[in-house]
Design a protein around this motif. Structure first.
Motif, PDB file in Angstrom:
ATOM      1  N   PRO A 222       0.830  -1.214   0.000  1.00  0.00           N
ATOM      2  CA  PRO A 222       0.000   0.000   0.000  1.00  0.00           C
ATOM      3  C   PRO A 222       0.865   1.265   0.000  1.00  0.00           C
ATOM      4  O   PRO A 222       1.736   1.409   0.856  1.00  0.00           O
ATOM      5  CB  PRO A 222      -0.813  -0.122   1.282  1.00  0.00           C
ATOM      6  CG  PRO A 222      -0.006  -1.009   2.169  1.00  0.00           C
ATOM      7  CD  PRO A 222       0.706  -1.974   1.267  1.00  0.00           C
ATOM      8  N   PRO A 223       0.651   2.202  -0.964  1.00  0.00           N
ATOM      9  CA  PRO A 223       1.371   3.497  -0.957  1.00  0.00           C
ATOM     10  C   PRO A 223       0.709   4.446   0.043  1.00  0.00           C
ATOM     11  O   PRO A 223      -0.415   4.228   0.502  1.00  0.00           O
ATOM     12  CB  PRO A 223       1.212   3.993  -2.389  1.00  0.00           C
ATOM     13  CG  PRO A 223      -0.083   3.421  -2.846  1.00  0.00           C
ATOM     14  CD  PRO A 223      -0.235   2.074  -2.149  1.00  0.00           C
TER      15      PRO A 223
ATOM     16  N   SER B 291      -4.719   4.006   4.355  1.00  0.00           N
ATOM     17  CA  SER B 291      -4.412   3.567   5.726  1.00  0.00           C
ATOM     18  C   SER B 291      -4.634   2.041   5.801  1.00  0.00           C
ATOM     19  O   SER B 291      -5.761   1.569   5.541  1.00  0.00           O
ATOM     20  CB  SER B 291      -5.328   4.266   6.747  1.00  0.00           C
ATOM     21  OG  SER B 291      -5.122   5.668   6.695  1.00  0.00           O
ATOM     22  N   ALA B 292      -3.585   1.298   6.100  1.00  0.00           N
ATOM     23  CA  ALA B 292      -3.665  -0.168   6.165  1.00  0.00           C
ATOM     24  C   ALA B 292      -3.767  -0.613   7.628  1.00  0.00           C
ATOM     25  O   ALA B 292      -2.992  -0.152   8.481  1.00  0.00           O
ATOM     26  CB  ALA B 292      -2.464  -0.805   5.500  1.00  0.00           C
TER      27      ALA B 292
ATOM     28  N   LYS C 181      -6.110 -14.307   9.149  1.00  0.00           N
ATOM     29  CA  LYS C 181      -5.442 -13.011   9.062  1.00  0.00           C
ATOM     30  C   LYS C 181      -6.148 -12.118   8.043  1.00  0.00           C
ATOM     31  O   LYS C 181      -6.393 -12.555   6.906  1.00  0.00           O
ATOM     32  CB  LYS C 181      -3.975 -13.171   8.689  1.00  0.00           C
ATOM     33  CG  LYS C 181      -3.170 -13.993   9.710  1.00  0.00           C
ATOM     34  CD  LYS C 181      -3.130 -13.303  11.060  1.00  0.00           C
ATOM     35  CE  LYS C 181      -2.293 -14.123  12.049  1.00  0.00           C
ATOM     36  NZ  LYS C 181      -2.265 -13.509  13.400  1.00  0.00           N
ATOM     37  N   GLY C 182      -6.468 -10.969   8.467  1.00  0.00           N
ATOM     38  CA  GLY C 182      -7.135 -10.044   7.557  1.00  0.00           C
ATOM     39  C   GLY C 182      -6.406  -8.690   7.474  1.00  0.00           C
ATOM     40  O   GLY C 182      -5.613  -8.325   8.347  1.00  0.00           O
ATOM     41  N   ARG C 183      -6.688  -7.996   6.433  1.00  0.00           N
ATOM     42  CA  ARG C 183      -6.138  -6.625   6.241  1.00  0.00           C
ATOM     43  C   ARG C 183      -7.239  -5.758   5.648  1.00  0.00           C
ATOM     44  O   ARG C 183      -7.906  -6.161   4.677  1.00  0.00           O
ATOM     45  CB  ARG C 183      -4.925  -6.659   5.346  1.00  0.00           C
ATOM     46  CG  ARG C 183      -4.452  -5.245   4.958  1.00  0.00           C
ATOM     47  CD  ARG C 183      -3.160  -5.258   4.195  1.00  0.00           C
ATOM     48  NE  ARG C 183      -2.034  -5.479   5.111  1.00  0.00           N
ATOM     49  CZ  ARG C 183      -0.755  -5.390   4.721  1.00  0.00           C
ATOM     50  NH1 ARG C 183      -0.451  -5.120   3.445  1.00  0.00           N
ATOM     51  NH2 ARG C 183       0.206  -5.594   5.581  1.00  0.00           N
TER      52      ARG C 183
ATOM     53  N   PHE D  45      -9.159   3.811   1.685  1.00  0.00           N
ATOM     54  CA  PHE D  45      -8.828   4.902   0.736  1.00  0.00           C
ATOM     55  C   PHE D  45      -9.733   6.099   1.043  1.00  0.00           C
ATOM     56  O   PHE D  45     -10.959   5.982   0.967  1.00  0.00           O
ATOM     57  CB  PHE D  45      -9.042   4.452  -0.714  1.00  0.00           C
ATOM     58  CG  PHE D  45      -8.102   3.363  -1.163  1.00  0.00           C
ATOM     59  CD1 PHE D  45      -6.912   3.676  -1.806  1.00  0.00           C
ATOM     60  CD2 PHE D  45      -8.414   2.022  -0.943  1.00  0.00           C
ATOM     61  CE1 PHE D  45      -6.057   2.673  -2.232  1.00  0.00           C
ATOM     62  CE2 PHE D  45      -7.557   1.023  -1.368  1.00  0.00           C
ATOM     63  CZ  PHE D  45      -6.372   1.345  -2.006  1.00  0.00           C
ATOM     64  N   ARG D  46      -9.120   7.205   1.408  1.00  0.00           N
ATOM     65  CA  ARG D  46      -9.879   8.424   1.736  1.00  0.00           C
ATOM     66  C   ARG D  46      -9.451   9.578   0.833  1.00  0.00           C
ATOM     67  O   ARG D  46      -8.252   9.847   0.681  1.00  0.00           O
ATOM     68  CB  ARG D  46      -9.630   8.811   3.196  1.00  0.00           C
ATOM     69  CG  ARG D  46     -10.414  10.038   3.648  1.00  0.00           C
ATOM     70  CD  ARG D  46     -10.085  10.361   5.099  1.00  0.00           C
ATOM     71  NE  ARG D  46      -8.708  10.776   5.262  1.00  0.00           N
ATOM     72  CZ  ARG D  46      -8.272  12.037   5.079  1.00  0.00           C
ATOM     73  NH1 ARG D  46      -9.127  12.981   4.714  1.00  0.00           N
ATOM     74  NH2 ARG D  46      -7.008  12.329   5.270  1.00  0.00           N
TER      75      ARG D  46
END
Length: 492
Positions: free
Chosen positions: A121-122, A135-136, A146-148, A152-153
């Motif tokens: 993620p940038p 924001s990750a 496991k989740g992520r 995106f805002r």
């Protein structure tokens, strides 16, 4: 308007005009979209961070304490919809595999590599010309998976290219406004200067006939007026020089003619005496009298030429004195009456009032004027009028601001064709140019020069009953101090 004011106004306009036009543009936007729509748009923009914070807070709680909710499609769809309303979206994965992509994100970036964005993620990413922050958040599902969640805002409320485009547009707008203002201001200065340059070139080439118009006010207008005054005075000077040259040529021509005739006559009589033609005392006396008369005529002509030349060049000094013109005329005519009676002339002085009437005049020059007019009357009445009816009537009349002296004879009058020209130099109603019958042609010209030197006017007309009438109009004097009779009539 002065050049300084124009420049100041142009500088101020370069700042104010773009602001006014931009404000007008914004007002147009308000008018085009409606005030309510625009106000709602800005209210929404201002509330967006607050609403985003509410949704993000709820999402953060779920990720930390109740991640199982993300496995429910209804809740996930609801949270994605709520985020989409706030220009945000969520990317959710389980064990490295993407489970859900927000419809808002798919619409904003249909060709995006979501898996790559999830793995690496940038900090920011651009979708559809808008910049988004990422924001990750890593979390664990209730069963241990496991989740992520990658949020995106939207960071910018306007497309990213709007700022440089808007800046470029504003700079171009200001530059164009400055160029236009500079053009119009410079044209208002340069065009009159170009006209002055053209006028200067015409004057350099000797063309003084074109008038210089003052098309503007301020410094250039004043310069144009000064330039026009210079052109007028220069033209008057050149015209006067040409007139003097023409007068000089005419003077030489008339002098040569008027002097040649009596000189030829004198030579002829002298040769007659030398050759013995005048062989008696009677003839010799007659010849000598003729020679003397011709020489006297030449002497009088030279005196008149000398006086007229000085008057014409305005080199004669006038010795003005305040005199009572009624007393002056009475004494002057008394002196002339004796000589006129010898020629059977009756001189009548009509006095309507006895009160003093004052003018400022040079007594000697005024005497010359009156003498020339009387001699003119005597000369022409003697040729065409019976001795018993030869009369000269003189009147002095008071006007509001002037004194009018009228001299009227009982002669044949003046031919209507000659009236406009009798005060011109060398003009003779009798065209033979004989000094004994027509005079020198300068007597009345001298009268005109002297009267105009007194600030007055002179003209001639024919009386109702016949005869010539000469009118002298002189300004009255505000001073009542008089000179004594001896001073008034010196050198008469």
């Amino acid at each position: 308007m002065s050049i300084r004011v124009k420049l100041y106004m142009s500088y101020i306009a370069m700042v104010i005009v773009p602001l006014i036009l931009m404000s007008a543009f914004m007002i147009f936007i308000f008018y085009a979209r409606g005030v309510e729509d625009v106000r709602q748009y800005f209210e929404k923009e201002n509330k967006e961070p607050y609403l985003q914070a509410l949704v993000y807070g709820e999402l953060s709680y779920v990720l930390r304490n109740d991640a199982g909710e993300l496995e429910k499609q209804e809740y996930l769809a609801e949270i994605q919809e709520r985020l989409g309303e706030q220009w945000a979206g969520l990317l959710v994965s389980r064990d490295g595999q993407i489970k859900s992509v927000a419809p808002f994100l798919k619409e904003a970036a249909p060709n995006a590599d979501w898996q790559n964005l999830l793995d690496q993620p940038p900090s920011t990413v651009t979708f559809n010309s808008f910049r988004f922050e990422t924001s990750a958040v890593d979390f664990s599902y209730p069963d241990g998976g496991k989740g992520r969640a990658l949020l995106f805002r939207r960071y910018d409320t306007v497309p990213i290219y709007w700022r440089p485009v808007g800046t470029a547009f504003s700079l171009a707008f200001i530059g164009l406004t400055s160029l236009l203002l500079t053009y119009f201001v410079s044209r208002s200065i340069i065009r009159p200067i170009k006209k002055l340059e053209a006028a200067a070139l015409q004057i350099k080439d000797g063309d003084l006939s074109h008038k210089v118009e003052a098309t503007t006010k301020g410094e250039i207008g004043q310069l144009s007026i000064a330039f026009e005054d210079m052109r007028v005075r220069l033209k008057q000077s050149i015209d006067q020089s040409l007139q003097y040259e023409e007068n000089r040529k005419m003077l030489l021509s008339h002098i040569s003619h008027d002097l040649k005739t009596p000189i030829s006559a004198i030579k002829g009589y002298v040769e007659g005496i030398m050759d013995g033609i005048a062989n008696t005392d009677e003839k010799r006396i007659r010849y000598m009298e003729t020679i003397y008369r011709k020489a006297s005529d030449m002497d009088q002509l030279i005196d008149e030429l000398f006086l007229f030349s000085k008057l014409d060049l305005q080199t004669v000094a006038f010795d003005f004195k305040v005199i009572d013109i009624r007393r002056y005329m009475e004494h002057f005519l008394d002196e002339q009456r004796f000589d006129l009676e010898k020629s059977d002339m009756e001189l009548i002085y009509s006095i309507q009032e006895a009160e003093p009437l004052f003018i400022a005049a040079d007594p000697d020059k005024l005497s010359r004027v009156l003498t020339n007019i009387l001699n003119n009357c005597v000369k022409y009445m003697g040729e065409h009028t019976e001795p018993a009816s030869m009369k000269i009537l003189v009147q002095v009349m008071e006007q509001e601001q002037h004194v009018l002296i009228v001299i009227e004879d009982s002669g044949p009058g003046i031919d209507e064709d000659d009236l406009p020209f009798i005060f011109d130099r060398f003009y003779r109603a009798e065209q033979s140019r004989n000094l004994e019958t027509g005079g020198s042609g300068l007597g009345l010209a001298i009268v005109k020069q002297i009267i105009e030197g007194h600030g007055g006017t002179v003209w001639a007309e024919n009386a109702e009953h016949g005869g010539a009438r000469f009118c002298l109009k002189l300004p009255k004097s505000a001073t009542v101090k008089t000179v004594d009779d001896h001073e008034e009539h010196t050198n008469h």
